[in-house]
Design a protein around this motif. Structure first.
Motif, PDB file in Angstrom:
ATOM      1  N   GLU A  46       0.770  -1.108   0.009  1.00 49.95           N
ATOM      2  CA  GLU A  46      -0.029  -0.036  -0.043  1.00 49.95           C
ATOM      3  C   GLU A  46       1.056   1.318  -0.043  1.00 49.95           C
ATOM      4  OE1 GLU A  46      -3.171  -0.587  -0.006  1.00 49.95           O
ATOM      5  OE2 GLU A  46      -2.934  -2.664  -0.057  1.00 49.95           O
ATOM      6  N   THR A  47       2.002   1.298   0.449  1.00 45.86           N
ATOM      7  CA  THR A  47       2.793   2.524   0.846  1.00 45.86           C
ATOM      8  C   THR A  47       4.052   2.503  -0.077  1.00 45.86           C
ATOM      9  OG1 THR A  47       3.918   1.441   2.817  1.00 45.86           O
ATOM     10  CG2 THR A  47       1.873   2.184   3.197  1.00 45.86           C
ATOM     11  N   HIS A  48       4.534   1.523  -0.515  1.00 43.99           N
ATOM     12  CA  HIS A  48       5.992   1.548  -1.082  1.00 43.99           C
ATOM     13  C   HIS A  48       5.756   1.825  -2.819  1.00 43.99           C
ATOM     14  CE1 HIS A  48       9.934   0.504  -2.043  1.00 43.99           C
ATOM     15  NE2 HIS A  48      10.299   0.196  -0.784  1.00 43.99           N
ATOM     16  N   PRO A  49       6.392   3.154  -3.074  1.00 45.75           N
ATOM     17  CA  PRO A  49       6.273   3.220  -4.375  1.00 45.75           C
ATOM     18  C   PRO A  49       7.023   2.406  -5.478  1.00 45.75           C
ATOM     19  CG  PRO A  49       7.780   4.932  -3.529  1.00 45.75           C
ATOM     20  CD  PRO A  49       6.944   4.092  -2.348  1.00 45.75           C
ATOM     21  N   PHE A  50       7.934   1.469  -4.959  1.00 45.41           N
ATOM     22  CA  PHE A  50       8.588   0.758  -5.672  1.00 45.41           C
ATOM     23  C   PHE A  50       8.481  -0.843  -5.577  1.00 45.41           C
ATOM     24  CE2 PHE A  50      11.560   4.389  -5.001  1.00 45.41           C
ATOM     25  CZ  PHE A  50      11.016   5.120  -6.045  1.00 45.41           C
ATOM     26  N   CYS A  51       7.270  -1.082  -4.784  1.00 50.24           N
ATOM     27  CA  CYS A  51       6.840  -2.520  -4.296  1.00 50.24           C
ATOM     28  C   CYS A  51       5.851  -3.130  -5.319  1.00 50.24           C
ATOM     29  CB  CYS A  51       6.181  -2.204  -2.993  1.00 50.24           C
ATOM     30  SG  CYS A  51       5.770  -3.987  -2.655  1.00 50.24           S
TER      31      CYS A  51
ATOM     32  N   ILE B  30       4.309   6.627   2.537  1.00 48.09           N
ATOM     33  CA  ILE B  30       3.609   6.180   3.780  1.00 48.09           C
ATOM     34  C   ILE B  30       2.734   7.600   4.049  1.00 48.09           C
ATOM     35  CG2 ILE B  30       3.849   6.276   6.490  1.00 48.09           C
ATOM     36  CD1 ILE B  30       6.570   4.455   5.764  1.00 48.09           C
ATOM     37  N   GLU B  31       3.249   8.665   3.779  1.00 43.80           N
ATOM     38  CA  GLU B  31       2.397   9.927   3.956  1.00 43.80           C
ATOM     39  C   GLU B  31       1.209  10.009   2.802  1.00 43.80           C
ATOM     40  OE1 GLU B  31       3.349  14.489   4.822  1.00 43.80           O
ATOM     41  OE2 GLU B  31       4.048  13.738   2.870  1.00 43.80           O
ATOM     42  N   TYR B  32       1.428   9.530   1.638  1.00 47.17           N
ATOM     43  CA  TYR B  32       0.438   9.501   0.518  1.00 47.17           C
ATOM     44  C   TYR B  32      -0.501   8.482   1.233  1.00 47.17           C
ATOM     45  CZ  TYR B  32      -1.665   8.674  -3.991  1.00 47.17           C
ATOM     46  OH  TYR B  32      -2.691   8.702  -4.765  1.00 47.17           O
ATOM     47  N   PHE B  33      -0.260   7.436   1.843  1.00 44.16           N
ATOM     48  CA  PHE B  33      -1.305   6.428   2.083  1.00 44.16           C
ATOM     49  C   PHE B  33      -2.193   6.863   3.281  1.00 44.16           C
ATOM     50  CE2 PHE B  33      -2.481   2.776   4.590  1.00 44.16           C
ATOM     51  CZ  PHE B  33      -3.459   1.997   3.667  1.00 44.16           C
ATOM     52  N   LEU B  34      -1.256   7.631   4.048  1.00 43.51           N
ATOM     53  CA  LEU B  34      -2.090   8.109   5.349  1.00 43.51           C
ATOM     54  C   LEU B  34      -3.014   9.219   4.913  1.00 43.51           C
ATOM     55  CD1 LEU B  34       0.977   8.586   7.978  1.00 43.51           C
ATOM     56  CD2 LEU B  34      -1.216   7.117   8.399  1.00 43.51           C
TER      57      LEU B  34
ATOM     58  N   LYS C  19      -5.689   7.433   1.902  1.00 42.48           N
ATOM     59  CA  LYS C  19      -6.218   6.024   2.322  1.00 42.48           C
ATOM     60  C   LYS C  19      -6.362   5.178   1.127  1.00 42.48           C
ATOM     61  CE  LYS C  19      -7.144   7.407   6.359  1.00 42.48           C
ATOM     62  NZ  LYS C  19      -6.137   7.961   7.124  1.00 42.48           N
ATOM     63  N   ASN C  20      -5.516   5.402   0.102  1.00 48.53           N
ATOM     64  CA  ASN C  20      -5.260   4.494  -1.233  1.00 48.53           C
ATOM     65  C   ASN C  20      -4.101   4.149  -1.057  1.00 48.53           C
ATOM     66  OD1 ASN C  20      -7.850   4.444  -2.282  1.00 48.53           O
ATOM     67  ND2 ASN C  20      -8.021   6.474  -2.553  1.00 48.53           N
ATOM     68  N   PRO C  21      -3.597   3.149  -2.142  1.00 48.52           N
ATOM     69  CA  PRO C  21      -2.367   2.628  -2.258  1.00 48.52           C
ATOM     70  C   PRO C  21      -1.722   4.001  -3.047  1.00 48.52           C
ATOM     71  CG  PRO C  21      -3.816   0.823  -2.743  1.00 48.52           C
ATOM     72  CD  PRO C  21      -4.685   1.910  -2.425  1.00 48.52           C
ATOM     73  N   VAL C  22      -0.305   4.012  -2.720  1.00 50.36           N
ATOM     74  CA  VAL C  22       0.566   4.926  -3.556  1.00 50.36           C
ATOM     75  C   VAL C  22       0.838   4.536  -4.806  1.00 50.36           C
ATOM     76  CG1 VAL C  22       2.751   3.977  -2.686  1.00 50.36           C
ATOM     77  CG2 VAL C  22       2.607   6.305  -3.383  1.00 50.36           C
ATOM     78  N   PRO C  23       0.596   5.386  -5.991  1.00 45.86           N
ATOM     79  CA  PRO C  23       1.102   4.700  -7.345  1.00 45.86           C
ATOM     80  C   PRO C  23       2.382   4.377  -7.352  1.00 45.86           C
ATOM     81  CG  PRO C  23      -0.319   6.813  -7.289  1.00 45.86           C
ATOM     82  CD  PRO C  23       0.138   6.765  -5.842  1.00 45.86           C
ATOM     83  N   ARG C  24       2.630   3.475  -8.179  1.00 42.59           N
ATOM     84  CA  ARG C  24       3.976   3.057  -8.256  1.00 42.59           C
ATOM     85  C   ARG C  24       4.866   4.024  -9.034  1.00 42.59           C
ATOM     86  NH1 ARG C  24       2.690   0.899  -4.514  1.00 42.59           N
ATOM     87  NH2 ARG C  24       2.323  -1.318  -4.447  1.00 42.59           N
ATOM     88  N   ASN C  25       6.092   4.127  -8.756  1.00 41.60           N
ATOM     89  CA  ASN C  25       7.111   5.340  -9.025  1.00 41.60           C
ATOM     90  C   ASN C  25       6.326   6.875  -8.916  1.00 41.60           C
ATOM     91  OD1 ASN C  25       8.951   3.610  -9.974  1.00 41.60           O
ATOM     92  ND2 ASN C  25       7.752   3.126 -11.791  1.00 41.60           N
ATOM     93  N   HIS C  26       5.464   6.873  -7.899  1.00 38.58           N
ATOM     94  CA  HIS C  26       4.747   8.180  -7.720  1.00 38.58           C
ATOM     95  C   HIS C  26       5.592   9.515  -7.580  1.00 38.58           C
ATOM     96  CE1 HIS C  26       1.649  10.713  -6.540  1.00 38.58           C
ATOM     97  NE2 HIS C  26       2.110  11.110  -5.527  1.00 38.58           N
ATOM     98  N   PHE C  27       6.960   9.092  -6.919  1.00 39.93           N
ATOM     99  CA  PHE C  27       7.774  10.256  -6.852  1.00 39.93           C
ATOM    100  C   PHE C  27       9.078  10.337  -7.790  1.00 39.93           C
ATOM    101  CE2 PHE C  27       5.979   8.604  -2.978  1.00 39.93           C
ATOM    102  CZ  PHE C  27       5.157  10.064  -2.178  1.00 39.93           C
TER     103      PHE C  27
END
Length: 169
Positions: free
Chosen positions: A35-40, A144-148, A151-159
């Motif tokens: 949910e929180t890791h942009p490279f997961c 982690i901040e994005y998810f908090l 309340k949705n998973p961070v998009p991959r490669n978001h940053f």
């Protein structure tokens, strides 16, 4: 743990407008990196929670790391991360704060410089590892901040993409 390990570590922190408990709830949920890791690509808990917890993290690049937790309390955890039969890095997650706000820091003591003779490993650390690891940790904390917030998973490669952990094109 000696002075050279401290000098050759990378630490990044982020303040959140969320309680310490809210952040703790996220970072101690099994498979939370999905949910929180942009490279997961995928995070799978093998055993959870507490000391002795284990999970796997497959990155978008296909690289797979295993994490084993060696310390766990309300102020954070320590873990060893690396490939199954490869060298490992030590990582410290520390959380402080109150009911209104919190701060999370992640410190990585890298393994990748052990083959360099004497002080020569400072060169790749300063010019390669530190900048790449700092960018990576900022993305992890940002996820982690994005998810908090959302309340949705961070998009991959978001940053932005990462040359170690994003898809290889």
């Amino acid at each position: 743990y000696n002075l050279m390990n401290k000098i050759l570590s990378v630490k990044r922190s982020k303040k959140f407008k969320f309680s310490k408990d809210a952040v703790w709830d996220v970072i101690t949920t099994p498979n939370y990196l999905n949910e929180t890791h942009p490279f997961c690509k995928v995070n799978n808990a093998i055993s959870w929670p507490g000391v002795g917890s284990k999970d796997t993290l497959e990155y978008l690049s296909g690289l797979t790391f295993e994490r084993e937790f060696t310390h766990w309390d309300e102020n954070g955890y320590d873990l060893i991360i690396g490939t199954a039969n490869g060298r490992k890095s030590k990582v410290r997650w520390r959380l402080s704060g109150n009911d209104q706000e919190s701060e999370l820091s992640i410190q990585v003591n890298t393994y990748s410089l052990k083959n360099f003779p004497g002080p020569l490993y400072v060169i790749p650390f300063v010019f390669q590892i530190n900048p790449q690891l700092s960018k990576y940790l900022d993305s992890v904390l940002g996820g982690i901040e994005y998810f908090l917030i959302n309340k949705n998973p961070v998009p991959r490669n978001h940053f932005g993409t990462h040359k170690w952990f994003s898809e290889i094109k």
